[in-house]
Scaffold this active site. Sequence first.
Site, PDB file in Angstrom:
ATOM      1  N   GLY A 196     -44.125 -14.159 -55.261  1.00  0.00           N
ATOM      2  CA  GLY A 196     -44.548 -13.159 -54.289  1.00  0.00           C
ATOM      3  C   GLY A 196     -43.452 -12.930 -53.261  1.00  0.00           C
ATOM      4  N   GLY A 230     -46.364 -15.867 -58.307  1.00  0.00           N
ATOM      5  CA  GLY A 230     -46.914 -14.547 -58.595  1.00  0.00           C
ATOM      6  C   GLY A 230     -46.466 -13.965 -59.930  1.00  0.00           C
ATOM      7  N   GLU A 262     -45.373 -23.977 -55.408  1.00  0.00           N
ATOM      8  CA  GLU A 262     -45.735 -23.665 -54.017  1.00  0.00           C
ATOM      9  C   GLU A 262     -45.911 -24.868 -53.106  1.00  0.00           C
ATOM     10  OE1 GLU A 262     -47.223 -22.370 -56.694  1.00  0.00           O
ATOM     11  OE2 GLU A 262     -47.136 -20.190 -56.533  1.00  0.00           O
ATOM     12  N   ASP A 265     -51.522 -20.200 -56.270  1.00  0.00           N
ATOM     13  CA  ASP A 265     -52.557 -19.170 -56.098  1.00  0.00           C
ATOM     14  C   ASP A 265     -52.521 -18.229 -57.313  1.00  0.00           C
ATOM     15  OD1 ASP A 265     -50.120 -18.002 -55.346  1.00  0.00           O
ATOM     16  OD2 ASP A 265     -51.036 -16.700 -53.854  1.00  0.00           O
TER      17      ASP A 265
HETATM   18  C1  QUE Z   1     -42.130 -21.568 -54.193  1.00  0.00           C
HETATM   19  C2  QUE Z   1     -42.528 -20.259 -54.276  1.00  0.00           C
HETATM   20  C3  QUE Z   1     -41.599 -19.210 -54.346  1.00  0.00           C
HETATM   21  C4  QUE Z   1     -40.234 -19.543 -54.361  1.00  0.00           C
HETATM   22  C5  QUE Z   1     -39.839 -20.876 -54.299  1.00  0.00           C
HETATM   23  C6  QUE Z   1     -40.782 -21.870 -54.211  1.00  0.00           C
HETATM   24  C7  QUE Z   1     -41.964 -17.810 -54.396  1.00  0.00           C
HETATM   25  C8  QUE Z   1     -40.898 -16.840 -54.416  1.00  0.00           C
HETATM   26  C9  QUE Z   1     -39.568 -17.249 -54.432  1.00  0.00           C
HETATM   27  C10 QUE Z   1     -38.433 -16.360 -54.413  1.00  0.00           C
HETATM   28  C11 QUE Z   1     -37.245 -16.713 -55.051  1.00  0.00           C
HETATM   29  C12 QUE Z   1     -36.136 -15.888 -55.016  1.00  0.00           C
HETATM   30  C13 QUE Z   1     -36.175 -14.693 -54.334  1.00  0.00           C
HETATM   31  C14 QUE Z   1     -37.351 -14.337 -53.681  1.00  0.00           C
HETATM   32  C15 QUE Z   1     -38.459 -15.166 -53.721  1.00  0.00           C
HETATM   33  O1  QUE Z   1     -39.276 -18.576 -54.428  1.00  0.00           O
HETATM   34  O2  QUE Z   1     -43.170 -17.470 -54.410  1.00  0.00           O
HETATM   35  O3  QUE Z   1     -37.404 -13.187 -52.996  1.00  0.00           O
HETATM   36  O4  QUE Z   1     -35.088 -13.863 -54.283  1.00  0.00           O
HETATM   37  O5  QUE Z   1     -41.226 -15.535 -54.429  1.00  0.00           O
HETATM   38  O6  QUE Z   1     -40.410 -23.183 -54.142  1.00  0.00           O
HETATM   39  O7  QUE Z   1     -43.849 -19.944 -54.256  1.00  0.00           O
END
Ligand code: QUE
Length: 334
Positions: free
Chosen positions: A64, A113, A136, A144
């Site tokens: 997400g 997500g 998470e 979730d």
């Molecule tokens: C746990 C998460 C997420 C995560 C790392 C976690 C998550 C998520 C991202 C993420 C990674 C790279 C990106 C970005 C988001 O990392 O939900 O925009 O460029 O979106 O340990 O839940």
Amino acid sequence: MSFLRTSVTGGVGEIVLDRPRALNALDQSMIDEMFDVLSRWGDDDAIETVLVTSASPRAFCAGGDIRAIREYAVDGDTAAITRYFSSEYRLDQLIAEYPKPYVALIDGAAMGGGLGISVHGELRVVTENALLAMPETAIGFFPDVGATYFLPRLPDGVGVWLGLTGARLRGAEAVAVGLATHFVPAADLPAVAERIRAGSPLGEVLAGHRDLPPVDLPLRKIADYFPLGFPPAGILGGLRGATDDDWAQEMADTFDQASPTSLAVTAALIEAGASSSLEQCLERELHAAEIITATPDFAEGVRAVLVDKDRDPAFDPSTLDAVDEALVARIVGA
Ligand code: QUE
């Protein structure tokens, strides 16, 4: 400016996730557009099958838009948080109830997500480049997107293990536990996608792909160490007590990276989800998300993992023994 590409060829509607710089992390606009196009295609007799793919060579979908959620939380914008999660979970529910075949092609990371928009669909095709996880607890959140429904339905212990430790599964492993349905070598994926776009029957396209590369998951240990319905302190004690088992020590070490409150919340939500419908799970998750995103552990976990990237969060409390059980009960709605 849109991060989704949609097209229709023959009877196949395709959604291409195209936000490569954020590894296709789902922002509010992507969720809204995906919900709208899937709703339309669901009622459109000209569409027989929906295909979801990625324009990023690295990721299917990293999760997400957690950075944005953190900013809403820091600003106290609870309405934006409720809007984000309720529309994301409504999308996951729509995919679970989708009236036609829904096929996700996963050739890279699918986390958080990203599993919400794939696992609930009928077909999840993975390659050796796929990496699936619910990570998470490391950011002060919890699994979730309906994970509290699908994790307790995996083989013994696997869901608790994945949810608490954030362990990453390779493509073949994901098929072995049932998170994915088919394995296709990455070299063959473009041809498989072309045949689906050309309207070939899915059974025929995937029929040649029943073989799985060797999988070596310690399923016996996972079942023994990660029973459903155990408090995480008990699980951690079991792991730490197995001093001659390196795998158990490695798993125990992942607990030290996680928010203790998140671990307690995750264990309780997965246990509750075992006897709930997907709809009930998503409703419980929405309540939990609204509360947990307002806690300091969430702002701190996202800061450490995604903003400053020091990977050294100062969670409070820092041990399972000190977790505020009344707060956990309030988050899980018990
Ligand atoms: C746990 C998460 C997420 C995560 C790392 C976690 C998550 C998520 C991202 C993420 C990674 C790279 C990106 C970005 C988001 O990392 O939900 O925009 O460029 O979106 O340990 O839940």
